[in-house]
Design an enzyme around this catalytic site. Structure first.
Site, PDB file in Angstrom:
ATOM      1  N   ASN A 212      -3.311   0.003  -6.616  1.00  0.00           N
ATOM      2  CA  ASN A 212      -3.413   1.467  -6.526  1.00  0.00           C
ATOM      3  C   ASN A 212      -2.990   2.066  -7.858  1.00  0.00           C
ATOM      4  O   ASN A 212      -2.609   1.350  -8.779  1.00  0.00           O
ATOM      5  CB  ASN A 212      -2.573   1.991  -5.362  1.00  0.00           C
ATOM      6  CG  ASN A 212      -1.112   1.602  -5.514  1.00  0.00           C
ATOM      7  OD1 ASN A 212      -0.432   2.022  -6.432  1.00  0.00           O
ATOM      8  ND2 ASN A 212      -0.639   0.752  -4.602  1.00  0.00           N
ATOM      9  N   PRO A 307       4.281  -6.300   5.404  1.00  0.00           N
ATOM     10  CA  PRO A 307       5.550  -5.846   6.005  1.00  0.00           C
ATOM     11  C   PRO A 307       5.966  -4.518   5.372  1.00  0.00           C
ATOM     12  O   PRO A 307       5.672  -4.266   4.199  1.00  0.00           O
ATOM     13  CB  PRO A 307       6.541  -6.960   5.629  1.00  0.00           C
ATOM     14  CG  PRO A 307       5.911  -7.676   4.490  1.00  0.00           C
ATOM     15  CD  PRO A 307       4.431  -7.527   4.632  1.00  0.00           C
ATOM     16  N   ASP A 308       6.617  -3.671   6.134  1.00  0.00           N
ATOM     17  CA  ASP A 308       7.146  -2.418   5.575  1.00  0.00           C
ATOM     18  C   ASP A 308       8.552  -2.716   5.061  1.00  0.00           C
ATOM     19  O   ASP A 308       9.495  -2.921   5.837  1.00  0.00           O
ATOM     20  CB  ASP A 308       7.155  -1.330   6.648  1.00  0.00           C
ATOM     21  CG  ASP A 308       7.458   0.029   6.029  1.00  0.00           C
ATOM     22  OD1 ASP A 308       8.439   0.125   5.254  1.00  0.00           O
ATOM     23  OD2 ASP A 308       6.703   0.972   6.291  1.00  0.00           O
TER      24      ASP A 308
HETATM   25  O1  C5P Z   1       4.330   4.611   4.963  1.00  0.00           O
HETATM   26  P1  C5P Z   1       4.255   4.937   3.525  1.00  0.00           P
HETATM   27  O2  C5P Z   1       3.632   3.847   2.698  1.00  0.00           O
HETATM   28  O3  C5P Z   1       3.720   6.264   3.182  1.00  0.00           O
HETATM   29  O4  C5P Z   1       5.824   5.040   3.142  1.00  0.00           O
HETATM   30  C1  C5P Z   1       6.237   5.186   1.870  1.00  0.00           C
HETATM   31  C2  C5P Z   1       7.646   4.668   1.689  1.00  0.00           C
HETATM   32  O5  C5P Z   1       7.783   3.402   2.310  1.00  0.00           O
HETATM   33  C3  C5P Z   1       7.968   4.421   0.254  1.00  0.00           C
HETATM   34  O6  C5P Z   1       9.366   4.610   0.108  1.00  0.00           O
HETATM   35  C4  C5P Z   1       7.560   2.992   0.035  1.00  0.00           C
HETATM   36  O7  C5P Z   1       8.209   2.375  -1.056  1.00  0.00           O
HETATM   37  C5  C5P Z   1       7.942   2.365   1.355  1.00  0.00           C
HETATM   38  N1  C5P Z   1       7.071   1.250   1.784  1.00  0.00           N
HETATM   39  C6  C5P Z   1       7.567  -0.032   1.814  1.00  0.00           C
HETATM   40  N2  C5P Z   1       6.787  -1.066   2.243  1.00  0.00           N
HETATM   41  C7  C5P Z   1       5.530  -0.851   2.637  1.00  0.00           C
HETATM   42  C8  C5P Z   1       4.998   0.442   2.624  1.00  0.00           C
HETATM   43  C9  C5P Z   1       5.803   1.472   2.184  1.00  0.00           C
HETATM   44  O8  C5P Z   1       8.725  -0.244   1.431  1.00  0.00           O
HETATM   45  N3  C5P Z   1       4.802  -1.855   3.057  1.00  0.00           N
END
Ligand code: C5P
Length: 401
Positions: A212, A307-308
């Site tokens: 991105n 994973p988030d």
């Molecule tokens: O859900 P979204 O991607 O919009 O959330 C953004 C926040 O979550 C940011 O702080 C980003 O660094 C974190 N994030 C993460 N792992 C992911 C997706 C997002 O740590 N897979």
């Protein structure tokens, strides 16, 4: 603790330039410090004027340069200049000048000014490798450290004489970062801050991938600001061309999975975790090891969720204080607050993706339990400092409860 966007009173430094070839770099250093809003009073030794003219420094700082202790009409330049300074920086500092400082000599304006100071003294040595290695210089440098003087560098590299080795002055950009850091309030002293930054790159095959447009600028600015506030900083960074902040441990990663592994490795030591990275939401289920050959057939890529990282960290039993970022393209307030609650983070910084990604400046809205705060448009380092002041305040409050 200061208000969130309140600017510190203008800081003043005395930039002392002594007679070495690295003196030419002091012009760039002066320019960078002025650009940061610092009042810079230059004081040069007579020898320094053979390497760079006072007119250059006067033009860059907007103030006459101090050189001769006998020319000052009030006769007290050494006292006055050191009283008003928040720090004195000697860059470059020759072996001779370091020897003077170590022994408390005061036989010209600059050395007198150093002796009469009641503020921190920062010294950036610059000399030939033999002169630096000389036992006398090493003894003097040790003495300065014992006296509480901060040594910035030197580093190893190519020298003006053509030799290579230890004794080269730090680059102006790095010196400016170190100097500004010493002038910042130490809201995060003794704290450890873990930051993710930049994009991730998810391989499709040996040469192609999904990424991105995140540049890493915001995350790097936050790393620099955290370090300025006295924190020990680890920056887990996806591919980014941004210059590395000085004094920060940078862990390079490529994919979201690697970023996750690195975060898991460092998170136990972190007091504060800030997820700034634009982590890819999906990765290719089975990336090809070889380059996929072109054909007329349709090509379908199967994507599986990543994973988030932020949600994982926030859910840890002994979780650090977590700060998230949200880049939205619309409905900023609604989506950001939803995201903060979903990921269970106490503080979330939201911005409009179309204005923020890759730009040098930005504006943020901070969401926490008490409400929202707008940080007006500014360069990313200014925003990073304001965000960290807010995070440090919440972190401290949380610890007091
Ligand atoms: O859900 P979204 O991607 O919009 O959330 C953004 C926040 O979550 C940011 O702080 C980003 O660094 C974190 N994030 C993460 N792992 C992911 C997706 C997002 O740590 N897979």
């Amino acid at each position: 603790m200061r208000g969130i966007m309140e600017q510190a009173q203008q800081k003043r430094i005395v930039l002392g330039i002594t007679g070495g070839i690295a003196a030419y770099k002091a012009a760039e250093l002066a320019r960078l410090l002025v650009k940061q809003g610092i009042y810079v009073q230059v004081a040069m030794t007579e020898a320094a004027t053979h390497f760079i003219t006072p007119a250059t420094l006067q033009a860059l700082t907007g103030h006459p340069v101090l050189i001769d202790q006998w020319q000052d009409d009030k006769g007290m330049a050494h006292i006055q200049s050191s009283r008003i300074a928040d720090a004195i920086v000697i860059a470059p500092a020759t072996a001779d000048f370091i020897a003077k400082l170590a022994n408390g000599l005061a036989d010209d304006l600059l050395s007198t000014l150093c002796l009469a100071r009641d503020c921190p003294l920062l010294v950036a040595p610059a000399m030939n490798k033999q002169m630096w290695a000389n036992a006398a210089t090493q003894r003097n440098a040790q003495q300065l450290l014992a006296d509480g003087v901060v040594l910035l560098g030197p580093v190893s590299g190519v020298q003006a004489c053509g030799e290579e080795g230890m004794g080269r002055m730090l680059e102006a950009e790095q010196l400016a970062q170190d100097i500004v850091a010493t002038l910042q309030p130490k809201y995060l002293a003794g704290r450890s801050v873990l930051i993710t930054a930049g994009p991730t790159y998810e391989a499709i095959d040996a040469v192609r991938g999904i990424t991105n447009r995140s540049s890493g600028k915001m995350g790097y600015a936050i790393a620099q600001a955290a370090r300025e506030m006295g924190a020990q900083v680890t920056l887990v960074s996806g591919p980014s061309a941004v210059a590395r902040p000085h004094g920060v441990l940078v862990v390079d990663v490529t994919s979201a999975a690697e970023m996750f592994d690195a975060v898991k490795q460092y998170v136990a030591d972190a007091d504060i975790f800030i997820g700034v990275a634009a982590v890819a939401d999906y990765r290719v289920a089975q990336p090809s090891e070889q380059k996929i050959k072109k054909s007329d057939a349709k090509l379908t890529l199967e994507l599986i969720p990543n994973p988030d990282i932020l949600a994982y960290v926030a859910a840890l039993p002994d979780a650090p204080f977590c700060v998230g970022f949200a880049a939205e393209s619309e409905n900023l307030h609604e989506y950001a607050e939803q995201k903060r609650r979903a990921k269970k983070v106490p503080l979330l910084a939201a911005n409009l993706a179309q204005q923020a990604i890759g730009a040098d400046d930005n504006e943020l809205v901070l969401f926490d339990d008490a409400g929202e705060y707008r940080l007006p448009r500014a360069d990313k380092l200014t925003l990073a400092r304001a965000l960290l002041r807010h995070a440090a305040m919440l972190y401290q409050k949380g610890n007091e409860q």
